[in-house]
Design an enzyme around this catalytic site. Structure first.
Site: not given
Ligand code: EPU
Length: 419
Positions: A22-23, A398, A121, A116, A306
């Site tokens: 998915k990701n 999802r 996030r 969230c 995850d």
């Molecule tokens: N963060 C910030 N600012 C930003 C972006 C991120 O502060 O602009 C923080 C987040 O709040 C978090 C940390 O950085 O505390 C890491 O977040 P990241 O951006 O890596 O997460 P994401 O890209 O939103 C993806 C996956 C998530 C997975 C995380 C961590 C996708 C679509 N989602 O989220 O997957 O948990 O990386 O590996 O790729 C899931 O599939 O259930 C899921 C939540």
């Protein structure tokens, strides 16, 4: 709202095939917006988040066909480079269209994600990276509006903290920016590498994806391509745990064992017999109670956040006390209260869950709070004596493809009760 009714205590036996990630599929679909030519993606999982992303692409003006997991996107004209609130509020990964839209059309309007279940996030890191590529960004009325009428310009971006979708968003923008971009402290997740491979097939010039420094040489335009999405490592990890918690014998197929190496090491320490049968199949066997083994979530190649909730479900019946530390999201312990309703003994201290193993769990009525929490409850229900009813399984839908069918095929007593 659909529910799952699960009767625990049955060891699972047989083969569990893993679906496409998915990701990985989500940024791959967003990447299709970068070219006027059709892009075909195979092994797209049929889950709700993908349907949401497809809906979002259609909203921007792209045309899509989805033939049982083979999706072709034709983004010849993008009249409406916008991700509206109604879509973003149901799926935060919608912010993945920000980079591609501004790179391709010179403008993008994407709703800011709100709160969230697993943490704040924000997308501040996406926004500031795009600003460094020359986009002008305004935030008003709950929307981020990015403009780059003369195109983006390559730059050196150093992420303050590692962000998976942030890295993907800026990578997709950088491939069409003028000149060279270097992304430092980039996410090393396999999904980032998979995205880069798709972009390279579309004509992008990228080096270093999968490491923490990515170099991009911008090109004027990208072309159509075909690409197959990598296996879902979180589904594979969930299945490894399903085999162990049910005290069964499961062959997980169509997966990449390397992507779940951190989980395998922990599960072996806890007592599971895990064998890499080939480069795409893993066998897991286990019986009895696991030893308590601590984990700390980290970015890849560390232990995936995850999989934290699912692993915790197993530790609820461990011999001893395990410390489970969550470092990625500040609020990813919502499942613990529900696990407690099933007899688990868990104390939360800040970012740490202290799990004192009990000798059994008992079935109860519980509520899923997010995608991975729902998987944790399914695993706990497989352990528990008696019947568990899990409410709000739309969270599970999802991200897990035909989960109840897959689990039922290996002997789980699981039934979906339609609302
Ligand atoms: N963060 C910030 N600012 C930003 C972006 C991120 O502060 O602009 C923080 C987040 O709040 C978090 C940390 O950085 O505390 C890491 O977040 P990241 O951006 O890596 O997460 P994401 O890209 O939103 C993806 C996956 C998530 C997975 C995380 C961590 C996708 C679509 N989602 O989220 O997957 O948990 O990386 O590996 O790729 C899931 O599939 O259930 C899921 C939540």
């Amino acid at each position: 709202m659909d529910q799952f009714k699960i009767t625990g205590g049955t060891p699972l036996h047989g083969e569990l095939p893993v679906s496409g990630s998915k990701n990985s599929a989500l940024p791959a679909l967003a990447a299709c917006l970068l070219t006027e030519e059709p892009v075909t993606l195979r092994r797209i999982p049929q889950v709700k988040d993908i349907a949401t992303m497809e809906q979002l692409l259609s909203h921007t003006g792209a045309q899509l066909t989805d033939d049982d997991g083979t999706v072709t996107v034709n983004a010849r004209s993008l009249d409406n480079p916008e991700a509206p609130y109604d879509v973003v509020k149901t799926m935060r990964a919608s912010s993945l269209v920000l980079g591609p839209l501004v790179a391709r059309t010179g403008r993008a309007r994407v709703s800011m994600p709100g709160g969230c279940a697993i943490g704040a996030r924000p997308i501040n890191l996406h926004v500031s990276a795009l600003e460094q590529l020359g986009a002008t960004i305004e935030q008003s009325h709950g929307y981020v509006e990015a403009q780059a009428p003369a195109g983006l310009q390559g730059a050196t971006i150093h992420f303050d903290r590692i962000t998976v979708t942030g890295t993907e968003d800026v990578l997709m923008a950088a491939v069409l920016a003028r000149g060279e971009t270097t992304i430092r402290n980039a996410a090393r997740e396999p999904e980032v590498k998979d995205l880069a491979e798709l972009l390279i097939a579309m004509g992008a010039k990228i080096e270093g994806a999968g490491t923490s420094i990515i170099h991009v040489q911008g090109v004027e335009r990208l072309h159509g391509a075909e690409h197959t999405i990598i296996p879902d490592r979180i589904e594979a990890g969930t299945f490894l745990l399903a085999g162990a918690v049910s005290q069964g014998d499961i062959l997980i197929t169509h997966c990449n064992p390397e992507h779940v190496a951190a989980l395998i090491v922990k599960m072996q320490k806890a007592g599971a017999d895990i064998e890499e049968v080939s480069n795409c199949a893993i066998r897991v066997r286990f019986s009895g109670r696991p030893r308590a083994v601590d984990v700390t979530t980290e970015e890849y190649p560390g232990f995936a956040t995850d999989l934290q909730a699912q692993y915790m479900a197993w530790m609820t019946v461990a011999q001893g006390i395990s410390f489970i530390t969550e470092t990625i999201f500040e609020n990813r312990f919502m499942h613990t209260q529900e696990l407690a309703r099933m007899g688990a003994n868990i104390r939360i201290e800040g970012r740490q869950a202290i799990v004192a193993g009990e000798d059994h769990l008992t079935g109860a009525q519980v509520i899923a709070s997010d995608l991975r929490a729902s998987a944790s409850l399914v695993l706990a229900a497989l352990i528990a004596q008696g019947e568990t009813t899990i409410d709000r399984v739309y969270h599970m839908d999802r991200g897990y493809e035909r989960i109840e069918q897959k689990l039922a095929a290996v002997g789980a007593k699981i039934e979906r009760i339609a609302a």
